[in-house]
Design a protein around this motif. Structure first.
Motif, PDB file in Angstrom:
ATOM      1  N   ALA A   6       0.864  -1.189   0.000  1.00  0.00           N
ATOM      2  CA  ALA A   6       0.000   0.000   0.000  1.00  0.00           C
ATOM      3  C   ALA A   6       0.888   1.222   0.000  1.00  0.00           C
ATOM      4  N   THR A   7       1.392   1.651  -1.179  1.00  0.00           N
ATOM      5  CA  THR A   7       2.342   2.754  -1.265  1.00  0.00           C
ATOM      6  C   THR A   7       1.693   3.948  -1.907  1.00  0.00           C
ATOM      7  N   SER A   8       2.208   5.147  -1.536  1.00  0.00           N
ATOM      8  CA  SER A   8       1.650   6.374  -2.102  1.00  0.00           C
ATOM      9  C   SER A   8       2.718   7.388  -2.440  1.00  0.00           C
ATOM     10  N   GLY A   9       3.994   6.958  -2.520  1.00  0.00           N
ATOM     11  CA  GLY A   9       5.058   7.895  -2.852  1.00  0.00           C
ATOM     12  C   GLY A   9       5.648   8.513  -1.609  1.00  0.00           C
ATOM     13  N   VAL A  10       6.916   8.943  -1.691  1.00  0.00           N
ATOM     14  CA  VAL A  10       7.587   9.524  -0.534  1.00  0.00           C
ATOM     15  C   VAL A  10       7.016  10.897  -0.248  1.00  0.00           C
ATOM     16  N   GLU A 138      -4.529   7.771   7.840  1.00  0.00           N
ATOM     17  CA  GLU A 138      -3.881   8.830   7.062  1.00  0.00           C
ATOM     18  C   GLU A 138      -2.368   8.817   7.298  1.00  0.00           C
ATOM     19  N   TYR A 139      -1.976   8.647   8.557  1.00  0.00           N
ATOM     20  CA  TYR A 139      -0.547   8.602   8.891  1.00  0.00           C
ATOM     21  C   TYR A 139       0.158   7.470   8.148  1.00  0.00           C
ATOM     22  N   PHE A 140      -0.432   6.273   8.195  1.00  0.00           N
ATOM     23  CA  PHE A 140       0.211   5.130   7.555  1.00  0.00           C
ATOM     24  C   PHE A 140       0.336   5.311   6.044  1.00  0.00           C
ATOM     25  N   LEU A 141      -0.707   5.795   5.411  1.00  0.00           N
ATOM     26  CA  LEU A 141      -0.660   5.972   3.970  1.00  0.00           C
ATOM     27  C   LEU A 141       0.338   7.048   3.567  1.00  0.00           C
ATOM     28  N   GLU A 142       0.385   8.145   4.321  1.00  0.00           N
ATOM     29  CA  GLU A 142       1.342   9.205   4.021  1.00  0.00           C
ATOM     30  C   GLU A 142       2.772   8.774   4.327  1.00  0.00           C
ATOM     31  N   SER A 143       2.914   7.797   5.203  1.00  0.00           N
ATOM     32  CA  SER A 143       4.248   7.299   5.563  1.00  0.00           C
ATOM     33  C   SER A 143       4.753   6.255   4.591  1.00  0.00           C
ATOM     34  N   ASP A 144       3.986   5.992   3.530  1.00  0.00           N
ATOM     35  CA  ASP A 144       4.387   5.020   2.513  1.00  0.00           C
ATOM     36  C   ASP A 144       4.494   3.618   3.096  1.00  0.00           C
ATOM     37  N   ILE A 145       3.493   3.230   3.890  1.00  0.00           N
ATOM     38  CA  ILE A 145       3.480   1.890   4.455  1.00  0.00           C
ATOM     39  C   ILE A 145       3.384   0.880   3.325  1.00  0.00           C
ATOM     40  N   ARG A 146       4.025  -0.239   3.492  1.00  0.00           N
ATOM     41  CA  ARG A 146       4.057  -1.252   2.435  1.00  0.00           C
ATOM     42  C   ARG A 146       3.167  -2.451   2.759  1.00  0.00           C
ATOM     43  N   ARG A 147       3.362  -3.063   3.925  1.00  0.00           N
ATOM     44  CA  ARG A 147       2.589  -4.260   4.286  1.00  0.00           C
ATOM     45  C   ARG A 147       2.786  -4.551   5.763  1.00  0.00           C
ATOM     46  N   LEU A 165       4.789  -7.034  12.397  1.00  0.00           N
ATOM     47  CA  LEU A 165       5.899  -6.471  11.633  1.00  0.00           C
ATOM     48  C   LEU A 165       5.304  -5.497  10.634  1.00  0.00           C
ATOM     49  N   VAL A 166       5.572  -4.215  10.825  1.00  0.00           N
ATOM     50  CA  VAL A 166       5.037  -3.172   9.955  1.00  0.00           C
ATOM     51  C   VAL A 166       6.172  -2.684   9.062  1.00  0.00           C
ATOM     52  N   GLN A 167       6.062  -2.949   7.772  1.00  0.00           N
ATOM     53  CA  GLN A 167       7.137  -2.605   6.840  1.00  0.00           C
ATOM     54  C   GLN A 167       6.761  -1.391   5.995  1.00  0.00           C
ATOM     55  N   PHE A 168       7.719  -0.477   5.873  1.00  0.00           N
ATOM     56  CA  PHE A 168       7.556   0.701   5.034  1.00  0.00           C
ATOM     57  C   PHE A 168       8.372   0.514   3.752  1.00  0.00           C
ATOM     58  N   SER A 169       8.069   1.302   2.737  1.00  0.00           N
ATOM     59  CA  SER A 169       8.711   1.124   1.443  1.00  0.00           C
ATOM     60  C   SER A 169      10.194   1.447   1.506  1.00  0.00           C
ATOM     61  N   ALA A 170      10.945   0.825   0.604  1.00  0.00           N
ATOM     62  CA  ALA A 170      12.387   1.047   0.550  1.00  0.00           C
ATOM     63  C   ALA A 170      12.676   2.520   0.309  1.00  0.00           C
ATOM     64  N   VAL A 172      12.518   4.852   2.656  1.00  0.00           N
ATOM     65  CA  VAL A 172      11.930   5.693   3.703  1.00  0.00           C
ATOM     66  C   VAL A 172      12.038   4.966   5.048  1.00  0.00           C
ATOM     67  N   GLU A 173      13.214   4.393   5.314  1.00  0.00           N
ATOM     68  CA  GLU A 173      13.428   3.645   6.547  1.00  0.00           C
ATOM     69  C   GLU A 173      13.211   4.508   7.787  1.00  0.00           C
ATOM     70  N   VAL A 174      13.352   5.847   7.611  1.00  0.00           N
ATOM     71  CA  VAL A 174      13.149   6.738   8.738  1.00  0.00           C
ATOM     72  C   VAL A 174      11.740   6.590   9.304  1.00  0.00           C
ATOM     73  N   MET A 175      10.786   6.145   8.477  1.00  0.00           N
ATOM     74  CA  MET A 175       9.413   6.010   8.941  1.00  0.00           C
ATOM     75  C   MET A 175       9.269   4.899   9.980  1.00  0.00           C
ATOM     76  N   ALA A 176       9.956   3.784   9.773  1.00  0.00           N
ATOM     77  CA  ALA A 176       9.904   2.705  10.757  1.00  0.00           C
ATOM     78  C   ALA A 176      10.513   3.168  12.077  1.00  0.00           C
ATOM     79  N   GLU A 177      11.610   3.904  11.995  1.00  0.00           N
ATOM     80  CA  GLU A 177      12.253   4.429  13.199  1.00  0.00           C
ATOM     81  C   GLU A 177      11.350   5.431  13.900  1.00  0.00           C
ATOM     82  N   ASP A 178      10.716   6.311  13.128  1.00  0.00           N
ATOM     83  CA  ASP A 178       9.856   7.337  13.703  1.00  0.00           C
ATOM     84  C   ASP A 178       8.609   6.717  14.332  1.00  0.00           C
ATOM     85  N   TYR A 179       8.054   5.726  13.674  1.00  0.00           N
ATOM     86  CA  TYR A 179       6.876   5.037  14.191  1.00  0.00           C
ATOM     87  C   TYR A 179       7.192   4.375  15.534  1.00  0.00           C
ATOM     88  N   ALA A 180       8.325   3.676  15.604  1.00  0.00           N
ATOM     89  CA  ALA A 180       8.724   3.023  16.847  1.00  0.00           C
ATOM     90  C   ALA A 180       8.991   4.050  17.947  1.00  0.00           C
TER      91      ALA A 180
END
Length: 262
Positions: A6-10, A138-147, A165-170, A172-180
């Motif tokens: 479920a990606t929407s661009g960086v 909205e947060y997840f979609l804007e964060s380019d969540i993948r699966r 395990l919440v994976q974000f698109s390649a 934008v690894e900062v999103m996984a760090e920010d989410y945690a």
């Protein structure tokens, strides 16, 4: 069920970091307790502290100089490719469910976990785990969540465990760090664990927490533990629930073993 990206661009700027999650596994635990004592309970959720954090700028999309040589290296000097076991991108680009921790001995699958479908979780179901599900979607979609992949187990009459395990698109690894980081930011509050937790070995800033027991007259006691960490583009969350005490070793062992798999 096939993998679902479920990606929407960086985004131009990282969205406001998320609030706290409703504990999913605890629902079934409360139902089980209700059969004995008529218990009903809920969870208060807030995300003010994390919402005030300044946005973390994304890395530049272009660089002035290339990091690789202008000319190809001679054949004899080209380093061999990393084996799949050491190449993080190869491991995480495959079936995300295979990175979930194997179910420990003595545990069984929790067939009441209707938020899982063959080990996958939709972004909508993930957002519904929060009180303000519209904001979180909205947060997840804007964060380019993948699966999202997950597991739910049970042991004995009341102990339950959930892993997501919440994976974000390649890229934008900062999103996984920010989410945690957003999830850990409120854990020391009195409405949550009430403590700073303990570091998960080898995780950087990952932590695990033991909550104070929740006791009310006429109700079974409620115990909870949680681990929140990330590695690369994957945010990892583990939750334990029981009507009996949960030790630090219980949650720490699951956290360390899960981290080794990612």
């Amino acid at each position: 069920m096939e993998e679902n990206d479920a990606t929407s661009g960086v985004p131009a700027e990282p969205p406001v970091a998320p609030g706290s999650m409703r504990p999913r596994g605890r629902t079934a635990l409360i139902i089980a307790a209700a059969a004995l004592l008529g218990i009903s309970a809920g969870t208060a959720v807030g995300y003010g502290i994390q919402a005030e954090r300044p946005p973390t700028p994304l890395p530049a999309l272009s660089q002035a100089e290339l990091a690789y040589p202008a000319k190809p290296l001679p054949a004899g000097k080209v380093p061999p490719p990393l084996p799949a076991s050491q190449d993080h991108q190869v491991r995480t680009d495959g079936d995300l469910r295979k990175l979930l921790l194997d179910r420990p001995a003595g545990w069984s699958e929790d067939k009441d976990a209707d938020w899982l479908n063959d080990g996958w979780m939709t972004v909508g179901d993930l957002a519904r785990g929060y009180k303000d599900e519209g904001h979180m979607l909205e947060y997840f979609l804007e964060s380019d969540i993948r699966r999202v992949a997950g597991a739910a187990w049970k042991k004995g009459e009341h102990r339950q465990a959930t892993i997501t395990l919440v994976q974000f698109s390649a890229g934008v690894e900062v999103m996984a760090e920010d989410y945690a980081a957003g999830q850990r930011s409120y854990m020391a509050g009195d409405d949550y664990a009430g403590n700073e937790g303990d570091l998960v070995k080898g995780s950087g800033e990952g932590r695990y927490y033991i909550y104070d027991v929740d006791r009310e007259p006429g109700y079974l006691p409620s115990y909870q533990a949680r681990a929140v960490m990330h590695r690369g583009d994957i945010m990892i969350e583990i939750d334990l629930y029981d009507t009996r005490p949960i030790s630090k070793k219980d949650i720490r062992t699951l956290a360390e073993r899960q981290l080794e798999r990612v």
